[in-house]
Design a protein around this motif. Sequence first.
Motif, PDB file in Angstrom:
ATOM      1  N   LEU A   1      33.458  44.008 -16.456  1.00 36.75           N
ATOM      2  CA  LEU A   1      33.153  44.872 -15.310  1.00 36.75           C
ATOM      3  C   LEU A   1      32.713  46.259 -15.764  1.00 36.75           C
ATOM      4  N   ASP A   2      33.300  46.711 -16.859  1.00 39.83           N
ATOM      5  CA  ASP A   2      32.956  48.010 -17.403  1.00 39.83           C
ATOM      6  C   ASP A   2      31.484  48.056 -17.821  1.00 39.83           C
ATOM      7  N   LYS A   3      30.979  46.929 -18.348  1.00 41.08           N
ATOM      8  CA  LYS A   3      29.575  46.838 -18.800  1.00 41.08           C
ATOM      9  C   LYS A   3      28.603  46.576 -17.655  1.00 41.08           C
ATOM     10  N   CYS A   4      29.117  46.081 -16.541  1.00 44.00           N
ATOM     11  CA  CYS A   4      28.276  45.668 -15.416  1.00 44.00           C
ATOM     12  C   CYS A   4      27.637  46.865 -14.709  1.00 44.00           C
ATOM     13  N   GLU A   5      26.325  46.761 -14.461  1.00 43.87           N
ATOM     14  CA  GLU A   5      25.574  47.848 -13.823  1.00 43.87           C
ATOM     15  C   GLU A   5      25.608  47.786 -12.296  1.00 43.87           C
ATOM     16  N   SER A   6      25.948  46.642 -11.752  1.00 37.43           N
ATOM     17  CA  SER A   6      25.878  46.429 -10.300  1.00 37.43           C
ATOM     18  C   SER A   6      26.818  47.348  -9.523  1.00 37.43           C
ATOM     19  N   ASN A   7      26.339  47.828  -8.365  1.00 31.36           N
ATOM     20  CA  ASN A   7      27.149  48.680  -7.494  1.00 31.36           C
ATOM     21  C   ASN A   7      28.097  47.878  -6.626  1.00 31.36           C
ATOM     22  N   HIS A   8      27.705  46.633  -6.346  1.00 27.67           N
ATOM     23  CA  HIS A   8      28.548  45.834  -5.461  1.00 27.67           C
ATOM     24  C   HIS A   8      28.925  44.513  -6.112  1.00 27.67           C
ATOM     25  N   LEU A   9      30.221  44.271  -6.168  1.00 28.98           N
ATOM     26  CA  LEU A   9      30.730  43.065  -6.813  1.00 28.98           C
ATOM     27  C   LEU A   9      31.509  42.230  -5.800  1.00 28.98           C
ATOM     28  N   ILE A  10      31.514  40.922  -6.022  1.00 28.55           N
ATOM     29  CA  ILE A  10      32.263  40.009  -5.164  1.00 28.55           C
ATOM     30  C   ILE A  10      33.050  39.060  -6.057  1.00 28.55           C
ATOM     31  N   ILE A  11      34.318  38.853  -5.702  1.00 26.81           N
ATOM     32  CA  ILE A  11      35.180  37.932  -6.438  1.00 26.81           C
ATOM     33  C   ILE A  11      35.021  36.546  -5.818  1.00 26.81           C
ATOM     34  N   LEU A  12      34.938  35.525  -6.670  1.00 26.73           N
ATOM     35  CA  LEU A  12      34.915  34.144  -6.190  1.00 26.73           C
ATOM     36  C   LEU A  12      36.312  33.568  -6.353  1.00 26.73           C
ATOM     37  N   PHE A  13      36.854  33.039  -5.253  1.00 30.84           N
ATOM     38  CA  PHE A  13      38.152  32.362  -5.280  1.00 30.84           C
ATOM     39  C   PHE A  13      37.927  30.862  -5.303  1.00 30.84           C
ATOM     40  N   ARG A  14      38.906  30.143  -5.854  1.00 35.11           N
ATOM     41  CA  ARG A  14      38.854  28.681  -5.877  1.00 35.11           C
ATOM     42  C   ARG A  14      38.944  28.132  -4.457  1.00 35.11           C
ATOM     43  N   ASP A  15      39.862  28.714  -3.651  1.00 29.24           N
ATOM     44  CA  ASP A  15      40.057  28.266  -2.276  1.00 29.24           C
ATOM     45  C   ASP A  15      40.830  29.337  -1.507  1.00 29.24           C
ATOM     46  N   GLY A  16      41.341  28.978  -0.346  1.00 29.86           N
ATOM     47  CA  GLY A  16      42.089  29.918   0.488  1.00 29.86           C
ATOM     48  C   GLY A  16      43.346  30.466  -0.164  1.00 29.86           C
ATOM     49  N   GLY A  17      43.788  29.855  -1.262  1.00 34.30           N
ATOM     50  CA  GLY A  17      44.944  30.354  -2.000  1.00 34.30           C
ATOM     51  C   GLY A  17      44.616  31.590  -2.823  1.00 34.30           C
ATOM     52  N   CYS A  18      43.360  32.008  -2.777  1.00 35.14           N
ATOM     53  CA  CYS A  18      42.877  33.213  -3.466  1.00 35.14           C
ATOM     54  C   CYS A  18      43.086  33.183  -4.979  1.00 35.14           C
ATOM     55  N   GLN A  19      42.882  31.998  -5.592  1.00 34.00           N
ATOM     56  CA  GLN A  19      42.944  31.897  -7.057  1.00 34.00           C
ATOM     57  C   GLN A  19      41.635  32.420  -7.630  1.00 34.00           C
ATOM     58  N   PHE A  20      41.735  33.411  -8.518  1.00 31.87           N
ATOM     59  CA  PHE A  20      40.547  34.017  -9.129  1.00 31.87           C
ATOM     60  C   PHE A  20      39.759  32.994  -9.947  1.00 31.87           C
ATOM     61  N   ARG A  21      38.430  32.989  -9.790  1.00 35.03           N
ATOM     62  CA  ARG A  21      37.567  32.136 -10.596  1.00 35.03           C
ATOM     63  C   ARG A  21      36.461  32.922 -11.304  1.00 35.03           C
ATOM     64  N   ALA A  22      35.817  33.861 -10.605  1.00 36.22           N
ATOM     65  CA  ALA A  22      34.684  34.574 -11.218  1.00 36.22           C
ATOM     66  C   ALA A  22      34.376  35.871 -10.476  1.00 36.22           C
ATOM     67  N   ILE A  23      33.521  36.671 -11.113  1.00 36.02           N
ATOM     68  CA  ILE A  23      33.004  37.902 -10.517  1.00 36.02           C
ATOM     69  C   ILE A  23      31.494  37.745 -10.366  1.00 36.02           C
ATOM     70  N   TYR A  24      30.979  38.141  -9.218  1.00 35.51           N
ATOM     71  CA  TYR A  24      29.546  38.073  -8.943  1.00 35.51           C
ATOM     72  C   TYR A  24      29.014  39.444  -8.569  1.00 35.51           C
ATOM     73  N   ALA A  25      27.748  39.686  -8.932  1.00 35.04           N
ATOM     74  CA  ALA A  25      27.061  40.907  -8.529  1.00 35.04           C
ATOM     75  C   ALA A  25      26.311  40.580  -7.246  1.00 35.04           C
ATOM     76  N   TYR A  26      26.411  41.475  -6.257  1.00 32.82           N
ATOM     77  CA  TYR A  26      25.716  41.276  -4.981  1.00 32.82           C
ATOM     78  C   TYR A  26      24.684  42.372  -4.792  1.00 32.82           C
ATOM     79  N   SER A  27      23.449  41.966  -4.522  1.00 27.68           N
ATOM     80  CA  SER A  27      22.390  42.932  -4.253  1.00 27.68           C
ATOM     81  C   SER A  27      22.080  42.915  -2.755  1.00 27.68           C
TER      82      SER A  27
END
Length: 165
Positions: free
Chosen positions: A71-97
Amino acid sequence: VLSRTSSRNMERDWEIGSITSSITSAEYTGPKLFKEPSSKSNKPIIINAIAHCCLAGKVNETQKNVILEELDKCESNHLIILFRDGGCQFRAIYAYSPDTEEISKVTGTGPRNIIHKMIDKLYKYSSDRKQFSIIPTKSVSVSVDALTIHSHLWHIKRPGSARRK
């Protein structure tokens, strides 16, 4: 009731005013009063969510540090976390434009890109409650902090993986 002359003067004043305002607005190069919401970053919120909610605790420390480094290296202003399901298990980080509405993976496990029809639920993070809550909307915007994709998208079909005996 206005006399004909005073109404004509008002029209002329209005025309002069609109001409001068269009000239001044064309010459004005100072800061805009209206800022695009895309310039606002949710990066501090996402970092907070990763550290205190998604990957909190000693057991997640290694993964948390790797993600925070990315995240420190990421240039994007807006990020979104991807969860596995409604249990909110972390899976990935995405940049949103917001301009292109593109959602592309920065780091973690999940599809390279996420398109609208893949999205199941959208979430907002509350820093004070340290939890995510579902947003009752179907469209991604800069106010979205996390999302889930439809469960069938997690079942990857690998060709040739069935072994014959």
